[in-house]
Design a protein around this motif. Structure first.
Motif, PDB file in Angstrom:
ATOM      1  N   LEU A 132       0.831  -1.208   0.000  1.00 38.11           N
ATOM      2  CA  LEU A 132       0.000   0.000   0.000  1.00 38.11           C
ATOM      3  C   LEU A 132       0.861   1.252   0.000  1.00 38.11           C
ATOM      4  N   ASP A 133       1.891   1.274   0.854  1.00 38.50           N
ATOM      5  CA  ASP A 133       2.722   2.463   0.985  1.00 38.50           C
ATOM      6  C   ASP A 133       3.530   2.750  -0.281  1.00 38.50           C
TER       7      ASP A 133
ATOM      8  N   GLY B 170       2.506   1.877  -3.330  1.00 37.66           N
ATOM      9  CA  GLY B 170       1.606   2.053  -4.466  1.00 37.66           C
ATOM     10  C   GLY B 170       1.417   0.824  -5.328  1.00 37.66           C
TER      11      GLY B 170
ATOM     12  N   SER C 154      -3.710  -0.769  -4.288  1.00 39.85           N
ATOM     13  CA  SER C 154      -4.550   0.290  -3.763  1.00 39.85           C
ATOM     14  C   SER C 154      -5.364  -0.265  -2.599  1.00 39.85           C
ATOM     15  N   GLU C 155      -5.932   0.644  -1.783  1.00 35.95           N
ATOM     16  CA  GLU C 155      -6.786   0.207  -0.679  1.00 35.95           C
ATOM     17  C   GLU C 155      -7.947  -0.641  -1.202  1.00 35.95           C
TER      18      GLU C 155
ATOM     19  N   ASP D  32       1.386  13.464   5.407  1.00 35.25           N
ATOM     20  CA  ASP D  32       0.900  12.681   4.266  1.00 35.25           C
ATOM     21  C   ASP D  32       0.506  11.275   4.702  1.00 35.25           C
ATOM     22  N   GLU D  33       1.341  10.641   5.552  1.00 30.77           N
ATOM     23  CA  GLU D  33       1.017   9.298   6.029  1.00 30.77           C
ATOM     24  C   GLU D  33      -0.266   9.317   6.856  1.00 30.77           C
TER      25      GLU D  33
ATOM     26  N   LYS E 214      -3.266   9.563   4.425  1.00 31.47           N
ATOM     27  CA  LYS E 214      -3.529   8.299   3.742  1.00 31.47           C
ATOM     28  C   LYS E 214      -4.292   7.335   4.638  1.00 31.47           C
ATOM     29  N   ARG E 215      -4.066   7.434   5.934  1.00 28.34           N
ATOM     30  CA  ARG E 215      -4.707   6.515   6.877  1.00 28.34           C
ATOM     31  C   ARG E 215      -5.985   7.089   7.492  1.00 28.34           C
TER      32      ARG E 215
END
Length: 302
Positions: A95-96, A98, A101-102, A240-241, A244-245
């Motif tokens: 995921l991190d 790329g 994707s989720e 940013d992290e 994303k979460r």
């Protein structure tokens, strides 16, 4: 790359013969194993024999042959090639970077991907101001780095000090660098009983109203009017992290641990800024209680 078998793969196999072949390069998700047991899908280690590729409704013969030597009985129900912790690391890495994707992970697992983070276990230590560093070790003194820490620019130093409280003393407490504007002493809750100071749980830098203590070094001593804390558990990450979460700076979450002494810790503060590296910090007392260590992976629960 590892081959992943999901619950969807098991359902498809149930419609086309009821057999899935797996090997040492295969990851079988826990949901897939449950689905296989429910639908009667066999997980066969290695290449499945031709006769078992497509099941028929014919009754089973009255006698049973012993398994052949190259296909031991314990391979009939093959365990996942990786532990749950390793699977979480693999998924989070994909995921991190790329690769996935989720949404792809949700499709594979049948549910949303867990939010995970690795753990850094912290013992008692001291952060010194330049003024207090020189009072303890001498004029113009500079710390001697011996080990880099998880957060960029921070390090464990060779230097140690002694903590002197109203009731007791703790020697050889590690100094961490670089120097800070104010001296801060981070101890374990059990240490507060030995030293005779109140246990004040605080985030780093929040020192107003905290107890003081005396520090002793090779060159002199420093009497701190405040600065002794039991560090509040927290998670470092970049902005940013966090985005994303679905998290934000200052958010309070929980973390869940697996394993023999698994459990959950609440009141974990997210610390998001652009100078942090992803890491969850708990102290040695908390880590020992749950049987975890540096690098263990935990799940973040919003």
């Amino acid at each position: 790359m590892k081959r992943l078998i999901s619950a969807a793969d098991v359902k498809a196999a149930a419609e086309h013969g009821g057999v899935l072949t797996i090997d040492d390069n295969t990851i079988v998700t826990p949901q897939a194993k449950d689905e296989a047991a429910e639908l009667g899908v066999e997980l066969v280690f290695g290449a499945a024999p031709a006769a078992t590729q497509h099941k028929t409704a014919e009754p089973a013969p009255e006698h049973h042959e012993a398994p052949v030597a190259h296909e031991p009985e314990h391979h009939k129900e093959h365990e996942a090639a990786m532990s749950a912790e390793e699977i979480e690391r693999l998924i989070r890495g994909a995921l991190d970077t790329g690769i996935w994707s989720e949404r792809q992970v949700e499709d594979l697992l049948g549910h949303a991907a867990p939010l995970t983070v690795s753990v850094g276990v912290s013992g008692r230590h001291v952060h010194l101001s330049q003024e207090d560093l020189e009072a303890l070790f001498g004029a113009g003194y500079e710390l001697t780095p011996i080990k880099e820490l998880s957060q960029p620019g921070q390090f464990a130093a060779k230097e140690t000090v002694t903590l002197v409280g109203p009731k007791g003393v703790i020697e050889r407490v590690r100094v961490l660098g670089p120097v800070r504007p104010s001296t801060q002493v981070e101890v374990l809750r059990g240490d507060t009983f030995k030293l005779g100071v109140p246990a004040c749980v605080r985030m780093s830098g929040k020192l107003e109203g905290t107890p003081g203590i005396t520090l002793a070094g090779p060159h002199g001593t420093v009497a701190l009017p405040q600065g002794v804390i039991v560090a509040a558990r927290h998670i470092h990450m970049t902005c940013d992290e966090a985005a994303k979460r679905g998290l934000h700076d200052g958010q309070v979450v929980s973390i869940a641990f697996g394993g023999e002494r698994g459990g959950r810790l609440d009141n974990v503060v997210v610390r998001a800024n652009n100078t942090s590296a992803l890491d969850c910090h708990i102290d040695t007392e908390e880590a020992n209680a749950f049987g975890i260590k540096n690098g263990s992976v935990v799940e973040i629960i919003k």
